[in-house]
Enzyme design. Structure first.
Site, mmCIF file in Angstrom:
data_model
loop_
_atom_site.group_PDB
_atom_site.id
_atom_site.type_symbol
_atom_site.label_atom_id
_atom_site.label_comp_id
_atom_site.label_asym_id
_atom_site.label_seq_id
_atom_site.Cartn_x
_atom_site.Cartn_y
_atom_site.Cartn_z
ATOM 1 N N GLY A 1 0.832 -1.214 0.000
ATOM 2 C CA GLY A 1 0.000 0.000 0.000
ATOM 3 C C GLY A 1 0.858 1.253 0.000
ATOM 4 O O GLY A 1 1.950 1.271 -0.580
ATOM 5 N N SER A 2 0.396 2.278 0.698
ATOM 6 C CA SER A 2 1.062 3.575 0.617
ATOM 7 C C SER A 2 2.450 3.592 1.241
ATOM 8 O O SER A 2 3.221 4.518 0.993
ATOM 9 C CB SER A 2 0.200 4.645 1.303
ATOM 10 O OG SER A 2 -1.029 4.732 0.622
#
Lengths: 611, 369
Positions: A322-323
């Site tokens: 993810g981020s």
């Protein structure tokens, strides 16, 4: 040389050959005479000696090495255990004895005992046969009290592996299991006997050869009943080496307590050495159950649990980062001069590529965003822009520098490599070219990208320390238990070919995530301690859940909820710890994972100050 | 052409390979019984498997040593000898030390003992020197100075390691070759006398463990738990075998692990316990036939070099067999010498098969009329 010469020499030789012939026959005759003396003349005498040979050679088991944490607190050692054995040659009525034993130890199976007894070959009748492992204090007292009614039983002592922090470290330390018949056949297990335990996972398996030690031999004189009269050590047993790990058991326990009601993992690393300070995986299990024969019910319960407690999620769980992945994208883009620190992209909440729409997590948009702010507010559109301008193979190159997509080489078995896609992989795997849209997913740590919690912690080490990647170190030194010599294992770091001002810019961005309003982890800021924390949140989509997406996190069924990530380091000015936390189906990283990282960091740094 | 082919086949010796194969199979059977585990039974123990692998490697080595005309060995003899001396010096300088002795050289992760090679190269050098010498035998002491030097240098280097077993073998094998070439009676008497006095003087230079071995050999009761224990247990094993033996896999001394090194140096005891006197008689007879066949080959060789070489190789087998069985029977002190073709151990098997290849080589290229 003349032929005559040759002839003379060979004639001389053949004269001597007759002598050699005699020597060979005579020498053979001497051996045969001696054999006749030993086997025929005195055969009866030696046969009697062999039958009454009261000397037995028995094994002295070597003690397994002790495992310590970095402050020499014990993580694995040996306790005294009691076993119940029977001596076959002293037993006249095995059925009766088995019935009698079951009265005191109801969980024994009398048929199995009788069966085992009948399989003992005649020449091994003197050898104790194990009936039950690890008696409890009560069972021991009961048996001792009724010993006169139970002829032929023997209580034997044995070292039993003990783990004081079983739930906290079971994945890391691993467990033992009985050697099987197939392994016994292999030369690698030459020194093992059928009843031996071997390391089956974790440190116990990886360092089996060091921990095991070398068994000794003892010669005992026995009487006609098999009772030992004299004992004499032929070769002392050499205990196994001790291992001093880099783990800080206080931090490990703290992280375990924070995670134990969740499913997830946390890894803490010292950014100046690559030392693994803690490595937790939940749900956990007790490795003490394996130190003696594990019961069938326990084994089935562990093995059939859908949450797979035996799996070490820190090195075997592969999740989309993810981020948290954006940090690597930022470094790659700066280094390849795709953007400068001042480059801005406009975020309207959505990015269009052809007909496809790629959404930012903030559907209202972030407006004008530069690199530093893209990290702080985790703007997806900024990274879609980077993804559209970079090739997947360049991204893969930078991932490899940060240790993603390959095994870290940690001293544990069964580490998973995670995954970073490349265009050639796509062609080979799907017979299809790489599409730009796929790069956009990769740019926000989704798509095919997979990483383990260990890998994410290690990837943030160069950002925390200003540019050095470290191979993880789990064992600080190996200590010879006999002469106390220590063999240190040195940290292995290498400088990354990335400009320090680029890394500094990313560092600043990660500071803003936690310490500036509107940062995605602003609520997690630490105040009043004299140091600050920096980090990055991440939320990894699990699957595209069916139906329209409900608005509130709590309304989503657990197994469809996103995984929450948080990777952090502190103190910001001089980082002493990097930590990555993953909570499976925890929802947003800022709320699920960040509080755990925050509390562990505070705990660790306070402990450090006190010392 | 066809006729020539048939002739060539008929020139192959069949007795030596057949006996060797029988001995190897007896060895495999005995290794099986010495290492077999009654709890986990399988038709080949791990030791048996490895021995079989080495046998395959040995076949390659045997083929190689057979295929090259042995006159090439004559040409290469001094070169090989010099190479061996360099290896022996290297052992003393950079060798691997284990249990107080430096015997091993490690090349590319594989450790080997140059002393093993020395036995063959000393015989080669000695055979070439004696064969090419213009002076006819028998020789007196002065005329043997060069052969003494050829043997003495590697002998002392091996003593220095210290590997007394190998040094003794080098000496005994060389002595056999020199004796076969021919020495005067006076030389013979002087040599034996010198040998005895050297042995007596050498006692002072022996290591403690070596003295211990010899002392307990003279009186095994001196140290029943230590070195003497091995000899005593080995005698019990062999003696209790009686006339007919206890039967395959029924040797109690072996199964109860009373025997030391039961699959290597003491394998004869395992064999004799199971097969008794008649089995031992068969085994020793096989070895005698083997040795006499080697001696016969030396007589048929077409030149002096071939015949010296064959004698040297036969002597190598003779001394190993005799010392090993003598030790197990309590006739000799305990020295670590394996029983050729029978004992478990890759190097010993490989070397033996290469030597057999050379013997066949000499026989194959003998003079035909």
């Amino acid at each position: 040389m003349s032929v005559a010469d040759q002839k003379a020499k060979q004639e001389q030789g053949s004269r001597n050959a007759r002598l050699l012939f005699l020597v060979i026959v005579l020498a053979g005759a001497i051996l045969l005479v001696r054999l006749w003396y030993l086997q025929i003349l005195r055969g009866e005498y030696f046969n009697r000696l062999a039958k009454n040979n009261h000397i037995r050679v028995r094994r002295i088991r070597a003690l397994r090495g002790v495992i310590y944490d970095r402050h020499r607190k014990i993580l694995a050692d040996n306790h005294l255990g009691f076993n119940l054995s029977i001596i076959p040659e002293n037993i006249s009525d095995i059925e009766g004895l088995a019935r009698e034993l079951v009265r005191y130890l109801p969980d024994l199976d009398p048929a199995a005992i009788v069966n085992k007894f009948k399989q003992v070959p005649s020449y091994l009748q003197y050898r104790p046969l194990k009936v039950k492992n690890n008696l409890t204090r009560d069972e021991l007292a009961l048996l001792e009290a009724h010993k006169p009614d139970l002829p032929g039983i023997l209580i034997e002592t044995e070292a039993v592996r003990h783990y004081p922090f079983d739930l906290e470290c079971s994945h890391l330390i691993g467990y033992l299991g009985y050697i099987n018949e197939r392994e016994l056949q292999q030369p690698a297990y030459e020194a093992y006997y059928p009843d031996d335990l071997v390391g089956r996972s974790g440190i116990e398996a990886r360092f089996e050869d060091l921990l095991r030690g070398t068994d000794g031999k003892r010669q005992v004189e026995v009487n006609a009943l098999g009772r030992e009269l004299h004992s004499h050590v032929i070769r002392e047993a050499l205990p196994g080496d001790n291992l001093v790990l880099t783990i800080d058991i206080d931090l490990q326990s703290c992280l375990y307590d924070l995670l134990k009601d969740k499913v997830g993992s946390a890894v803490a690393v010292d950014p100046h050495t690559g030392d693994i300070l803690a490595m937790v995986s939940t749900p956990s299990f007790s490795n003490n159950m394996f130190a003696t024969r594990i019961s069938r019910a326990d084994w089935q319960a562990i093995n059939s649990d859908p949450l797979k407690p035996l799996q070490n999620r820190a090195i075997q769980g592969q999740y989309p980062p993810g981020s948290t992945f954006k940090v690597i994208m930022a470094a790659a883009a700066l280094e390849d001069q795709v953007v400068t620190p001042a480059t801005r992209f406009f975020c309207s909440g959505v990015y269009r590529l052809g007909n496809a729409r790629f959404r930012c997590w903030n559907k209202y948009g972030h407006g004008e965003v530069n690199l530093s702010r893209s990290l702080k507010e985790s703007c997806d559109v900024y990274y879609y822009n980077l993804g559209s301008q970079m090739s997947i193979d360049r991204i893969a190159h930078y991932c490899s520098l940060f240790g993603l997509g390959k095994k870290s080489g940690i001293s544990l078995a069964q580490e998973k490599p995670g995954f970073i896609p490349t265009s050639s992989w796509k062609l080979k795997r799907f017979h299809d070219q790489w599409y730009r849209g796929e790069t956009l997913s990769v740019a926000i740590g989704q798509g095919f990208v997979l990483a383990t919690p260990l890998q994410m912690a290690l990837a943030y080490v160069p950002i925390a320390n200003g540019g050095s990647y470290f191979r993880p170190r789990l064992v600080k030194y190996v200590e010879d238990r006999v002469n106390r010599q220590q063999r240190a294992i040195e940290p292995a770091g290498r400088r990354l070919p990335i400009k320090s001002n680029h890394l500094e810019l990313i560092r600043q961005g990660l500071w803003r995530v936690v310490n500036e309003p509107h940062g995605t982890a602003y609520r997690m800021r630490v105040t009043g301690t004299g140091w600050e924390m920096a980090g990055k949140t991440g939320t990894a989509q699990v699957v595209n859940q069916p139906g329209p997406r409900p608005k509130k996190g709590e309304e989503i069924p657990w197994k469809y909820r996103d995984h929450g990530w948080f990777v952090a380091f502190a103190p910001f000015r001089d980082p002493k710890i990097v930590i990555s936390v993953l909570v499976e189906h925890g929802g947003h990283g800022g709320s699920a994972a960040a509080p755990i990282a925050r509390e562990a960091i505070i705990y660790y740094l306070q402990n450090l100050e006190e010392q | 052409m066809q006729q020539l082919g048939r002739k060539k086949v008929s020139r192959l010796d069949f007795i030596l390979p057949t006996i060797s194969l029988i001995l190897f199979l007896i060895g495999m059977l005995t290794i099986y019984s010495a290492t077999y585990n009654p709890v986990t039974v399988s038709w080949l123990t791990p030791y048996g498997k490895r021995q079989l692998l080495w046998f395959c490697l040995g076949l390659v080595g045997m083929g190689g040593s057979f295929a090259i005309d042995y006159q090439f060995y004559q040409k290469a003899a001094y070169l090989l000898y010099g190479f061996t001396i360099i290896l022996l010096v290297l052992v003393l300088l950079v060798g691997k030390t284990s249990m107080g002795a430096t015997r091993w050289l490690t090349v590319g992760g594989i450790a080997f003992q140059p002393a093993e090679l020395t036995k063959l190269t000393v015989v080669l050098a000695l055979s070439r020197y004696l064969a090419e010498r213009r002076l006819p035998p028998p020789y007196n002491l002065k005329e043997l100075l060069v052969p003494f030097a050829l043997v003495g240098v590697p002998f002392l280097l091996v003593v220095k390691q210290p590997d007394l077993g190998s040094a003794m073998l080098i000496f005994l094998i060389s002595f056999a070759v020199i004796f076969y070439a021919g020495i005067t009676r006076k030389t013979m008497i002087t040599l034996v006398a010198a040998g005895i006095s050297v042995a007596m003087a050498g006692w002072h230079f022996l290591h403690d463990y070596q003295r211990q071995r010899i002392l307990t050999f003279i009186n095994p009761d001196l140290d029943p738990q230590g070195t003497g224990y091995h000899i005593a247990q080995s005698k019990i094993a062999i003696g209790s075998g009686g006339i007919w033996g206890k039967g395959f896999l029924k040797g109690t001394q072996n199964l109860l692990h009373f025997l030391p090194e039961q699959h290597t140096d003491f394998i004869f005891a395992v064999f004799a316990e199971q097969w008794g006197f008649w089995g031992s008689l068969v085994l020793i007879t096989l070895f005698i036939i083997f040795l006499l066949r080697g001696l016969a080959i030396s007589q048929e060789a077409k030149d002096a070099f071939g015949s010296y070489l064959a004698v040297g190789i036969t002597a190598t087998f003779f001394w190993q067999v005799w010392i090993n069985i003598g030790m197990v029977l309590g006739l000799m002190p305990v020295v670590g010498i394996p029983l050729p073709l029978i004992s478990y151990g890759g190097t010993s098997l490989l070397t033996s098969m290469i030597l057999i290849g050379i013997l066949l080589n000499i026989h194959f290229r003998k003079q035909y009329f």
